[in-house]
Design a protein around this motif. Structure first.
Motif, PDB file in Angstrom:
ATOM      1  N   GLY A  15     -50.184 -32.228 -28.840  1.00  0.00           N
ATOM      2  CA  GLY A  15     -50.467 -33.456 -28.086  1.00  0.00           C
ATOM      3  C   GLY A  15     -51.420 -34.385 -28.810  1.00  0.00           C
ATOM      4  N   GLY A  16     -51.377 -34.373 -30.136  1.00  0.00           N
ATOM      5  CA  GLY A  16     -52.230 -35.253 -30.918  1.00  0.00           C
ATOM      6  C   GLY A  16     -53.624 -34.706 -31.160  1.00  0.00           C
ATOM      7  N   ALA A  17     -53.945 -33.541 -30.605  1.00  0.00           N
ATOM      8  CA  ALA A  17     -55.263 -32.926 -30.795  1.00  0.00           C
ATOM      9  C   ALA A  17     -55.115 -31.662 -31.649  1.00  0.00           C
ATOM     10  CB  ALA A  17     -55.879 -32.594 -29.445  1.00  0.00           C
ATOM     11  N   PHE A  18     -56.241 -31.167 -32.108  1.00  0.00           N
ATOM     12  CA  PHE A  18     -56.249 -29.977 -32.971  1.00  0.00           C
ATOM     13  C   PHE A  18     -56.987 -28.831 -32.287  1.00  0.00           C
ATOM     14  CE2 PHE A  18     -55.521 -33.498 -35.838  1.00  0.00           C
ATOM     15  CZ  PHE A  18     -54.567 -33.011 -36.726  1.00  0.00           C
ATOM     16  N   PRO A  19     -56.320 -28.146 -31.354  1.00  0.00           N
ATOM     17  CA  PRO A  19     -56.990 -27.029 -30.686  1.00  0.00           C
ATOM     18  C   PRO A  19     -56.861 -25.736 -31.495  1.00  0.00           C
ATOM     19  CG  PRO A  19     -54.819 -27.345 -29.747  1.00  0.00           C
ATOM     20  CD  PRO A  19     -54.966 -28.378 -30.837  1.00  0.00           C
ATOM     21  N   ARG A  20     -57.792 -24.799 -31.245  1.00  0.00           N
ATOM     22  CA  ARG A  20     -57.584 -23.430 -31.728  1.00  0.00           C
ATOM     23  C   ARG A  20     -56.526 -22.804 -30.830  1.00  0.00           C
ATOM     24  NH1 ARG A  20     -63.092 -24.193 -32.533  1.00  0.00           N
ATOM     25  NH2 ARG A  20     -63.777 -23.572 -34.610  1.00  0.00           N
ATOM     26  N   SER A  21     -55.980 -21.672 -31.249  1.00  0.00           N
ATOM     27  CA  SER A  21     -55.075 -20.975 -30.356  1.00  0.00           C
ATOM     28  C   SER A  21     -55.842 -20.525 -29.126  1.00  0.00           C
ATOM     29  CB  SER A  21     -54.464 -19.764 -31.048  1.00  0.00           C
ATOM     30  OG  SER A  21     -53.775 -18.984 -30.088  1.00  0.00           O
ATOM     31  N   GLU A  22     -55.248 -20.709 -27.938  1.00  0.00           N
ATOM     32  CA  GLU A  22     -55.959 -20.280 -26.720  1.00  0.00           C
ATOM     33  C   GLU A  22     -56.148 -18.775 -26.735  1.00  0.00           C
ATOM     34  OE1 GLU A  22     -54.738 -18.354 -23.879  1.00  0.00           O
ATOM     35  OE2 GLU A  22     -53.077 -17.870 -25.228  1.00  0.00           O
ATOM     36  N   SER A  23     -55.337 -18.077 -27.553  1.00  0.00           N
ATOM     37  CA  SER A  23     -55.457 -16.621 -27.643  1.00  0.00           C
ATOM     38  C   SER A  23     -56.670 -16.210 -28.471  1.00  0.00           C
ATOM     39  CB  SER A  23     -54.198 -16.040 -28.285  1.00  0.00           C
ATOM     40  OG  SER A  23     -54.114 -16.481 -29.640  1.00  0.00           O
ATOM     41  N   GLY A  24     -57.257 -17.176 -29.177  1.00  0.00           N
ATOM     42  CA  GLY A  24     -58.390 -16.865 -30.036  1.00  0.00           C
ATOM     43  C   GLY A  24     -57.996 -16.157 -31.322  1.00  0.00           C
ATOM     44  N   ARG A  25     -56.682 -16.069 -31.581  1.00  0.00           N
ATOM     45  CA  ARG A  25     -56.242 -15.302 -32.747  1.00  0.00           C
ATOM     46  C   ARG A  25     -56.132 -16.184 -33.989  1.00  0.00           C
ATOM     47  NH1 ARG A  25     -50.679 -12.753 -30.982  1.00  0.00           N
ATOM     48  NH2 ARG A  25     -50.299 -14.980 -30.812  1.00  0.00           N
ATOM     49  N   THR A  26     -56.412 -15.583 -35.139  1.00  0.00           N
ATOM     50  CA  THR A  26     -56.099 -16.217 -36.417  1.00  0.00           C
ATOM     51  C   THR A  26     -55.454 -15.162 -37.307  1.00  0.00           C
ATOM     52  OG1 THR A  26     -58.249 -15.618 -37.372  1.00  0.00           O
ATOM     53  CG2 THR A  26     -58.086 -17.796 -36.326  1.00  0.00           C
ATOM     54  N   TYR A  27     -54.834 -15.624 -38.382  1.00  0.00           N
ATOM     55  CA  TYR A  27     -54.344 -14.662 -39.370  1.00  0.00           C
ATOM     56  C   TYR A  27     -54.698 -15.168 -40.770  1.00  0.00           C
ATOM     57  CZ  TYR A  27     -50.235 -17.641 -40.329  1.00  0.00           C
ATOM     58  OH  TYR A  27     -49.397 -18.672 -40.695  1.00  0.00           O
ATOM     59  N   GLU A  28     -54.743 -14.229 -41.702  1.00  0.00           N
ATOM     60  CA  GLU A  28     -55.151 -14.562 -43.067  1.00  0.00           C
ATOM     61  C   GLU A  28     -53.985 -15.111 -43.869  1.00  0.00           C
ATOM     62  OE1 GLU A  28     -57.036 -11.797 -45.714  1.00  0.00           O
ATOM     63  OE2 GLU A  28     -58.565 -11.292 -44.213  1.00  0.00           O
ATOM     64  N   VAL A  29     -54.214 -16.236 -44.515  1.00  0.00           N
ATOM     65  CA  VAL A  29     -53.225 -16.763 -45.438  1.00  0.00           C
ATOM     66  C   VAL A  29     -53.764 -16.579 -46.848  1.00  0.00           C
ATOM     67  CG1 VAL A  29     -52.063 -18.852 -46.239  1.00  0.00           C
ATOM     68  CG2 VAL A  29     -52.311 -18.425 -43.789  1.00  0.00           C
ATOM     69  N   THR A  30     -52.908 -16.066 -47.728  1.00  0.00           N
ATOM     70  CA  THR A  30     -53.342 -15.812 -49.099  1.00  0.00           C
ATOM     71  C   THR A  30     -52.449 -16.555 -50.077  1.00  0.00           C
ATOM     72  OG1 THR A  30     -51.856 -13.928 -49.387  1.00  0.00           O
ATOM     73  CG2 THR A  30     -54.047 -13.468 -48.452  1.00  0.00           C
TER      74      THR A  30
END
Lengths: 287, 481
Positions: A15-30
């Motif tokens: 929606g034009g904004a930059f939210p974090r995932s509501e799940s609070g999850r991230t993953y590593e990109v290499t």
């Protein structure tokens, strides 16, 4: 002493904004050697729903914008991307492990593709639509309308060119979309989102969900407010088949993955056709 | 003083119905390997017309094999120019036999002879004539310089316009270079079998068109057959979804033409009498057995009472009865099963609080009949405002502003058609733009033409039939760009 750089947090684009995932999850990109590049937001079912809501909200206005306007907005994306050349090239180079020259070639092709599709905005309806000489006193014409909300999976290779080749034909006709970029090379997609946010594209027209398509796409395939699926980036046939089955629940249009795409070749109108609906209007003729 | 209509029955003498029919496979009528037959009746009298073969798996296999052979050996190698001439021949034979086909259609389907004679059969001929001309001009249609056919098309059609739906399926398929296995609906096989005879008269190469009769199981076997390249279905949304599921993950190209719940929107500036004619045609044409029927009437509040009065007055003049009578407006419901479905939904309308009205009209003793029916006090939550009834039942709602009309019209998972009645040109174009529907009729309704694409948005299906867009359904238009 060299300066310590300020690193970016890589978030979703909804929606034009930059939210974090509501799940609070991230993953590593290499990178291709396994060296850490960034932690990237890993989208959840709730994020997918939020993205569909944003896409649906944006659809009414975007789909009724003039073709001239949509063409200019797409052209503006190319302009803004051009200003971020060095950043894109570095990200492609690092993420995909290709030479600077190859990374630059890919970016050039991607920017040029936005320009190519920008030019289509006020032309495809003249080719796909027409008047129909019905046998009676009626004026009858057919025009392509946008299908609605499209959920798309970008190709797993050619991170920026593949992504562009999927998004541009969807939005040029007035659709809005939720797109999942390559989970292995998501960084240029986030940079593209930043370009979209600053190039007159109304919020919600493009929503970018980083994460695992195999996890998120089933929610989108079943979502009653999604009208079409573009499965271009799904490489596992059984996953694609299952998504297609789920799509049948609300008769979604599905563009199946087609192996062997050459993203550098000039496209046809097949993607524009896939996500437009022919509408035919009749009116009597009489004095 | 009243004027009564004298009966004006069409004669049945023009048709010869065999006592039983085999399957049309490889250019010949053959006994079904299944050994099974089922009866087909006249829904207006419940008299048995004939027995029709019920194709089983072995029969479906044989039909697909015949179509494949004809595709590989003959049809895909033939020039477009020659394909065109075969299709033109078919169009001409349909014109020559139009009276016979109209009578046969009315006997088997129950629709008024006036409609089969003046609408169905002329459109059938027109569809073949239009598509014949495309066969040698496909490179001009906008699908690339050398558009390719798909192969064998599996086609399953409904009972509401039996021969017309056959034409919508077979004409573009043949013009684009495909061969066909078509399954008509189980209650209306006879005109499809007459069409098989027409293919023989036209000397169409054997196997290019195969007609297999049967019920839902036969249709399922056909669309699931691994050697078909294209599946085209017209029918209920429920079955359409099952077909979409079944072909998922295959390379079969799919087009679906499914249900509808069209809004017919009447604005206060429209000429009421002219609009009422269109609204009556929109829902009571073909007993309402029309996927694009205008089954939801949206009346602008300021003229709602006046419009309802005109509507009811007009409905009192409709004549229900013998479909073979040339004066009949409303024929028989196609089957007992469909009648039960209409009755069940109409009852739900009453149960949910809507007000039911029908003109007084005598109902024949035998056969399946349902009087033209209007429901008022309908809300958007009522089943009769949401579900496709596929019968002569109109649900009336009201609105105040154009925006509200748009909101209500689009408030459905369907998106097949819409009607707009207003004298204001700018409003017509504004409304047409806002309608999420594949066909928009403004100041008219239920018009069809082979040059005019037909098909839905949303859960009304995808793909088009007719016009240039319709060719795309039978050509390999997808690439990996």
């Amino acid at each position: 002493m060299s300066r310590v750089e300020v690193r970016k947090t890589h978030k979703l684009f909804i929606g034009g904004a930059f939210p974090r995932s509501e799940s609070g999850r991230t993953y590593e990109v290499t990178d291709t050697n396994g060296t850490f590049i960034a932690n990237v937001a890993q989208a959840s079912r709730k994020d997918a729903r939020d993205a569909v809501l944003a896409a649906r909200s944006a659809f009414a206005k975007w789909s009724t914008a003039t073709a001239y306007n949509r063409g200019q907005v797409l052209y503006r994306i190319a302009e803004v991307m051009e200003g971020r050349r060095e950043q894109f090239i570095a990200e492609i180079e690092q993420g995909e492990g290709v030479s600077t020259k190859k990374a630059a070639n890919q970016l050039d092709a991607a920017i040029d593709r936005w320009v190519w599709y920008a030019g289509w905005a006020d032309k495809y309806a003249q080719l796909i639509g027409n008047t129909n000489p019905v046998a009676g006193p009626y004026f009858n014409f057919s025009i392509p309308d946008p299908t609605g909300v499209v959920a798309a999976v970008a190709p797993q290779d050619q991170s920026i060119l593949g992504l562009t080749s999927v998004i541009a034909p969807v939005i040029v006709t007035g659709n809005s979309c939720v797109v999942m970029p390559s989970p292995v090379h998501p960084i240029p997609a986030i940079t593209l989102a930043e370009c979209l946010a600053t190039s007159d594209v109304p919020g919600g027209v493009v929503n970018v969900l980083t994460g695992a398509p195999a996890e998120v796409m089933p929610w989108l395939a079943e979502h009653a407010d999604v009208n079409a699926l573009d499965l271009t980036g799904i490489v596992d046939e059984s996953v694609a088949t299952e998504l297609e089955r789920q799509a049948a629940g609300t008769v979604k249009r599905v563009r199946q993955p087609k192996p062997g795409a050459d993203w550098y070749a000039t496209p046809t109108l097949s993607r524009i056709r896939a996500f437009t609906e022919i509408k035919t209007v009749w009116h009597p003729i009489g004095a | 003083m009243t004027f009564d209509y004298a009966p004006a029955p069409e004669s049945q003498a023009i048709v010869n119905i065999d006592s039983n029919y085999g399957l049309f496979i490889g250019g010949k009528f053959v006994e079904p390997k299944s050994g099974e037959y089922f009866k087909t009746i006249n829904p207006a009298t419940e008299e048995v017309l004939s027995a029709v073969a019920e194709a089983g798996q072995a029969d479906v296999d044989a039909a697909v094999k015949a179509a494949r052979k004809a595709y590989d050996k003959t049809w895909s190698k033939m020039s477009g120019k020659d394909r065109a001439k075969y299709i033109f021949r078919i169009a001409r034979i349909i014109q020559e036999r139009s009276r016979e086909l109209a009578v046969l259609e009315t006997l088997d389907n129950g629709k008024p002879i006036r409609e089969s004679r003046d609408v169905d059969i002329p459109l059938v001929a027109a569809h073949f004539f239009y598509h014949a001309g495309w066969a040698d001009k496909l490179e001009f249609a906008g699908y690339g310089p050398d558009p390719k056919s798909l192969g064998v098309a599996a086609q399953v059609i409904p009972w509401n316009f039996p021969l017309l739906m056959l034409a919508w399926k077979i004409a573009p398929a043949l013009a684009c270079g495909n061969t066909v296995v078509l399954k008509p609906a189980e209650t209306t096989s006879l005109t499809a079998l007459a069409f098989a005879d027409i293919c023989q008269q036209a000397d169409l190469p054997p196997g290019v068109v195969n007609i297999i009769t049967g019920a839902g199981d036969t249709g399922r076997m056909l669309v699931e057959h691994p050697d078909v390249n294209k599946v085209a279905f017209t029918g209920s949304t429920e079955v359409g979804k099952a077909i979409q599921r079944a072909v998922a993950g295959t390379n079969k190209k799919l087009t679906l033409e499914l249900g509808g719940k069209a809004a017919n929107i009447l604005f206060d500036d429209a000429p009421i009498d002219q609009a009422i004619e269109g609204i009556v045609n929109g829902i009571y044409f073909n007993q309402g057995h029309v996927c694009c029927a205008g089954s939801r009437l949206l009346l602008q509040e300021s003229i709602a009472d006046e419009a309802l009065h005109s509507l009811k007055r007009r409905l009192q003049t409709l004549r229900l009865g013998d479909p073979m009578d040339k004066n009949t407006d409303i024929g028989a419901i196609n089957s007992r099963a469909q009648l039960s479905k209409i009755e069940e939904l109409a009852k739900s309308g009453e149960d949910e609080g809507a007000q039911r009205w029908s003109p007084t009209c005598p109902i024949p003793d035998k056969g399946f009949w349902f009087p033209p029916t209007v429901f008022t006090n309908v809300t958007q939550a009522h089943r009769i405002a949401r579900e496709e009834i596929f019968g002569p039942v109109l649900s009336v709602l009201t609105f105040r502003t154009p925006e509200e009309a748009v909101e209500k019209a689009n408030n459905t998972p369907f998106g097949l058609s819409a009607g707009i009645w207003t004298e204001k040109g700018s409003r017509i174009l504004w409304m047409a733009d806002k309608m999420r529907a594949g066909v928009v009729w403004a100041n008219t309704f239920n018009r069809f033409d082979p040059t005019s694409p037909f098909g839905g948005f949303k859960e009304s299906g995808f793909g088009r039939e007719g016009g240039i867009a319709g060719l795309g359904a039978y050509l390999d238009t997808e690439d990996n760009s």
